[in-house]
Scaffold this active site. Structure first.
Site, PDB file in Angstrom:
ATOM      1  N   SER A 140       3.321  -3.292   2.699  1.00  0.00           N
ATOM      2  CA  SER A 140       1.747  -4.165   2.755  1.00  0.00           C
ATOM      3  C   SER A 140       1.995  -4.909   1.314  1.00  0.00           C
ATOM      4  CB  SER A 140       0.763  -3.614   2.608  1.00  0.00           C
ATOM      5  OG  SER A 140      -0.679  -4.041   2.138  1.00  0.00           O
ATOM      6  N   TYR A 153      -4.116   4.445  -0.374  1.00  0.00           N
ATOM      7  CA  TYR A 153      -3.419   3.632   0.678  1.00  0.00           C
ATOM      8  C   TYR A 153      -2.452   2.905  -0.327  1.00  0.00           C
ATOM      9  CZ  TYR A 153      -2.340  -0.197   4.188  1.00  0.00           C
ATOM     10  OH  TYR A 153      -1.637  -0.668   4.630  1.00  0.00           O
TER      11      TYR A 153
END
Length: 260
Positions: A140, A153
């Protein structure tokens, strides 16, 4: 398109929806044999049926919860050798660090990091033996630039990038490639869990990536020595600036970052 994907065996984790489902479709269109892995058997079976009806695809399913690392070896023995592994399974929960639960921390690392590593370890021996293969890890932009309310995250995606970069160097003398995919937000079900209040989607909805475009890009580089895919370009530009001038970017982007 790089090398032909015809008859290549591709395992995709988290394949029952979202980006994983679209990667499966595009892979099958290129003639690959697709192995769909996820927790939700009914959704896997439905996807397999659609792909068979629409694409006459060579497709099989296997129920796999990557957080159960003790079960992964048995699953890979059932699957047999694969040519390409797409470590797509993952989730996030956007909360301030003080409010984030230790249970959520454990779950995110089990899926996003430990499961990815375990699957990779199972896939690598055959790839190395045949001197050909491709590990594709869905990371990501969060792994490159930190933002508020995503500490856990972001930590998992930093781990994925670190693991992938080290692994790539270890395999540099083999024919096994390692690619990290670093997208910004994608229009998928990911945010039903990650953004429970809907505030983040409301703020950045118009900039979200189309999962078909992301999947098409991923499939287009399969079995080629591509180091990274970074999308969208403008967000990756900010990430690069962040590496050079972190304090400046954190200060300049303070208001935007807090829209999550």
């Amino acid at each position: 398109m790089g090398r032909s994907l015809k008859d290549k065996r591709i395992l995709i984790t988290g394949a029952s929806g979202g980006l994983g489902e679209r990667i499966a479709y595009y892979s099958a269109r290129e003639g690959a044999e697709v192995i769909l892995a996820a927790r939700r058997e009914e959704r896997l079976d439905a996807l397999k049926q659609r792909m068979s009806d629409e694409l006459d695809a060579k497709c099989r399913t296997i129920v796999l919860d990557v957080s159960r690392t003790d079960e992964i070896e048995a699953v890979f023995q059932t699957i047999g050798p694969i040519d390409i592994l797409v470590n797509n399974a993952g989730f996030g929960i956007f909360e301030p660090a003080l409010e984030a639960s230790l249970e959520d921390m454990k779950s995110m690392f089990e899926v996003n990091v430990f499961g990815l590593i375990a699957c990779t370890k199972m896939a690598l021996p055959h790839m190395i033996a045949q001197n050909s293969g491709h590990i594709i890890n869905i990371a990501s932009q969060a792994g490159k630039i930190a933002t508020p309310k995503s500490s856990l995250y972001t930590a998992t995606k930093h781990a994925v990038l670190g693991y992938s970069n080290s692994l790539r160097m270890e395999l540099s003398e083999t024919g096994v490639y390692v690619t990290t995919v670093n997208p910004g937000p994608i229009k998928t079900e990911f945010f039903k869990r990650a953004d429970r209040k809907g505030e983040y989607v409301k703020s950045v909805g118009k900039w979200m990536l189309d999962p078909d475009q992301v999947a098409g890009k991923i499939v287009s580089i399969m079995m080629t020595n591509k180091r990274e895919i970074n999308l969208p370009g403008w967000m990756n530009g900010i990430s690069k600036l962040y590496q050079l001038f972190p304090a400046l970017i954190e200060k300049a982007g303070r208001n935007a970052f807090h829209k999550k």
